[in-house]
Enzyme design. Structure first.
Site, PDB file in Angstrom:
ATOM      1  N   LYS A   1       0.964  -1.216  -0.191  1.00  0.00           N
ATOM      2  CA  LYS A   1       0.006   0.024   0.158  1.00  0.00           C
ATOM      3  C   LYS A   1       0.990   1.398  -0.010  1.00  0.00           C
ATOM      4  O   LYS A   1       1.875   1.325   0.634  1.00  0.00           O
ATOM      5  CB  LYS A   1      -0.943  -0.133   1.164  1.00  0.00           C
ATOM      6  CG  LYS A   1      -1.942   1.448   1.339  1.00  0.00           C
ATOM      7  CD  LYS A   1      -3.029   0.987   2.507  1.00  0.00           C
ATOM      8  CE  LYS A   1      -3.827   2.168   2.515  1.00  0.00           C
ATOM      9  NZ  LYS A   1      -4.597   1.849   3.996  1.00  0.00           N
TER      10      LYS A   1
ATOM     11  N   SER B   1      -9.925  -0.405   6.956  1.00  0.00           N
ATOM     12  CA  SER B   1      -9.256  -0.324   5.672  1.00  0.00           C
ATOM     13  C   SER B   1      -8.559  -1.515   5.256  1.00  0.00           C
ATOM     14  O   SER B   1      -8.386  -1.833   3.801  1.00  0.00           O
ATOM     15  CB  SER B   1      -8.381   0.817   5.639  1.00  0.00           C
ATOM     16  OG  SER B   1      -9.040   2.045   5.713  1.00  0.00           O
TER      17      SER B   1
ATOM     18  N   SER C   1      -9.832   1.977   2.823  1.00  0.00           N
ATOM     19  CA  SER C   1      -9.035   2.617   2.195  1.00  0.00           C
ATOM     20  C   SER C   1      -7.970   1.902   1.131  1.00  0.00           C
ATOM     21  O   SER C   1      -7.379   2.436   0.437  1.00  0.00           O
ATOM     22  CB  SER C   1      -8.276   3.802   3.020  1.00  0.00           C
ATOM     23  OG  SER C   1      -7.451   2.986   3.923  1.00  0.00           O
TER      24      SER C   1
HETATM   25  N1  GLN Z   1     -13.119   4.447   6.259  1.00  0.00           N
HETATM   26  C1  GLN Z   1     -12.672   4.804   7.524  1.00  0.00           C
HETATM   27  C2  GLN Z   1     -12.161   6.210   7.281  1.00  0.00           C
HETATM   28  O1  GLN Z   1     -12.538   6.654   6.390  1.00  0.00           O
HETATM   29  C3  GLN Z   1     -11.357   3.978   7.892  1.00  0.00           C
HETATM   30  C4  GLN Z   1     -10.254   4.371   6.904  1.00  0.00           C
HETATM   31  C5  GLN Z   1      -9.040   3.159   7.612  1.00  0.00           C
HETATM   32  O2  GLN Z   1      -8.959   2.453   8.118  1.00  0.00           O
HETATM   33  N2  GLN Z   1      -8.059   3.828   7.144  1.00  0.00           N
HETATM   34  O3  GLN Z   1     -11.491   6.780   8.195  1.00  0.00           O
END
Ligand code: GLN
Length: 488
Positions: A81, A180, A156
């Site tokens: 990532k 995420s 994400s």
């Molecule tokens: N979707 C959540 C957010 O937007 C979690 C994102 C994540 O785990 N990095 O913060």
């Protein structure tokens, strides 16, 4: 094994490599060719260096020939990532702010992968600074769900999930602050795990919300996920929150785990908003565990209803502080025409950050500001403790908590981009594990009538990864959901 090389598991490839049936170079070539073939549709990668990957693979083959194999990950292509630092490679976090940034050092997880001979393969798309649930917040490109290119891969870590599901890498790494890893794993039909807070060093992970962030694996089998966690876990003096613990052989834990277990089903996770097909698939999984002799216990996690609100106060507060470092001076985007220093900060941040990141910084600054700190941030911290206590109370009676991972299968691109709240609700089932610091794993448990993957989540006790992986692996051994491939 009839699967092509790019779709085989790391566990299986390690066996093949040890037996001399294949070479690391052959595996790398298979993954590279697969990526060339499907990437125009999937668009998971920001950056690939094929020559570099092949060179790493050839070095692995030479080591093996000399009897110096570095273990089961030696020669296995692992996608990264674009939030983890790999020395000399671009590190963008899918943000214009870091568009031209090159990482000056290796993250601890990267150093560990190098020590184990893994072939580091490419940089994977994500929501900008890991803020989002669909990977649509990337400043550079939209990644498709390999099961249906009209749909999002989750986020994400959408690039990491899509690449692993599409056979563009054998394993991938992601980060999970509120879901995420688990949510995109569920939406792409693969395994994803967020370890206990502190198990994996965060050194070299670009910070979003430091008290919630954890790095973890995506894989096409539970045993593969176990292998990758075992490689990256363990104490690191460079991360002050890193836990000192012996790291068990997680892959062995997967192979040897046998029921019965006590499994808690929290009523709060099966209410309004849960897609009926997701519910049905998860209920089938519960029935499977029951038939295997497990005790299925109804439990309550009474503060669940506050989790999303608490998360969006704490995560944004921490983000507003962490992202203050992007000032256009030391690194990152610098505005071309600023009148003075203050104007330089304003302009650089205005130009460098996308709208979701700005929304979070504004929200986080607000909840921390004097007069609002007590009403929002401090209260959220207290409720966070209550959420953790709910789980610790439940773990007096059960070994793990079973829930859906995502309330819905993959949604259509653009469906939620204009409604931040609808997007935030994507993580309603995953956020609590981050707030409570607990390990959580998502495992494929079915396909919807529209042929979209569904995932089930198991949440475990602090540092209970071995047990959790064992339970997930037992489910996998008796089902074939993880063997289904997207129709690319
Ligand atoms: N979707 C959540 C957010 O937007 C979690 C994102 C994540 O785990 N990095 O913060």
């Amino acid at each position: 094994m009839s699967e092509p090389l790019h779709y085989r598991t790391a566990t299986d490839l390690a066996r093949g490599l040890a037996a001399g049936e294949t070479s690391a170079e052959e595996v790398a070539r298979a993954v590279i060719e697969r990526t060339q073939a499907v990437e125009p549709k999937v668009r998971a990668f920001h950056h690939r260096d094929e020559e570099d990957a092949l060179e790493q693979a050839r070095a692995s083959d030479r080591r093996r020939a000399e009897g110096r194999c570095l273990g089961p990950l030696d020669g296995i292509p692992v996608g990264i990532k674009d939030v983890l630092a790999v020395e000399g490679q671009p590190l963008t976090c899918s943000s214009k702010m870091l568009e031209n940034f090159v990482a000056p050092y290796d993250a601890t997880v990267i150093r560990r992968l190098k020590e184990r001979g893994a072939v580091l393969w490419g940089r994977l798309n994500m929501d900008e600074f890991a803020m989002g649930s669909s990977t649509e917040n990337s400043a550079f490109q939209v990644t498709a769900n390999p099961w249906d290119p009209e749909r999002i891969p989750g986020g994400s870590s959408g690039g990491s999930a899509a690449a692993c599901a599409a056979g563009e890498a054998i394993l991938t790494l992601g980060s999970d602050t509120g879901g995420s890893i688990r949510q995109p794993a569920a939406l792409c039909g693969i395994v994803g795990m967020k370890p206990t807070y502190g198990l994996v060093s965060r050194y070299g992970l670009v910070a979003f919300a430091s008290s919630l962030d954890q790095i973890g694996p995506f894989a096409r089998s539970v045993e593969d996920a176990a292998l990758l966690i075992g490689a990256i876990a363990g104490h690191d003096p460079l991360d002050s929150t890193s836990y000192r613990a012996e790291i068990p052989d997680y892959a062995e834990a997967v192979r040897s785990a046998r029921p019965p277990w006590k499994i808690g089903i929290p009523g709060e996770y099966f209410g309004e908003g849960l897609d009926p097909e997701v519910r049905a698939a998860v209920e089938l999984a519960i029935e499977f565990y029951r038939a295997e002799g497990c005790e299925i216990i109804d439990i309550s996690l009474p503060h669940t209803q506050y989790a999303v609100a608490v998360y969006y106060i704490i995560a944004t507060a921490e983000a507003s502080s962490n992202l203050a470092r992007y000032d256009g001076v030391r690194y990152g985007h610098r505005a071309a025409e600023a009148k003075d220093a203050v104007d330089l900060y304003f302009q650089s941040r205005a130009e460098g950050f996308g709208s979701e990141v700005k929304r979070r910084i504004i929200l986080g600054t607000y909840v921390l500001s004097s007069g609002y700190y007590d009403a929002y941030y401090l209260r959220a911290q207290k409720v966070r403790t209550l959420i953790r206590q709910d789980f610790l109370e439940a773990f007096k009676r059960v070994d793990a908590v079973l829930t859906p991972t995502s309330p819905v299968p993959a949604f259509k691109r653009g469906e939620r981009t204009s409604d931040p709240l609808a997007m935030y609700l994507s993580d309603i089932y995953t956020i609590s594990a981050n707030l409570a610091g607990l390990p959580g794993i998502s495992v494929p448990c079915g396909l919807s009538s529209g042929h979209l993957p569904i995932g089930l989540q198991l949440i475990g006790q602090p540092f209970g990864e071995a047990g959790l992986l064992g339970m997930a692996g037992h489910f996998e051994r008796h089902h074939d959901h993880h063997l289904k491939r997207p129709p690319l």
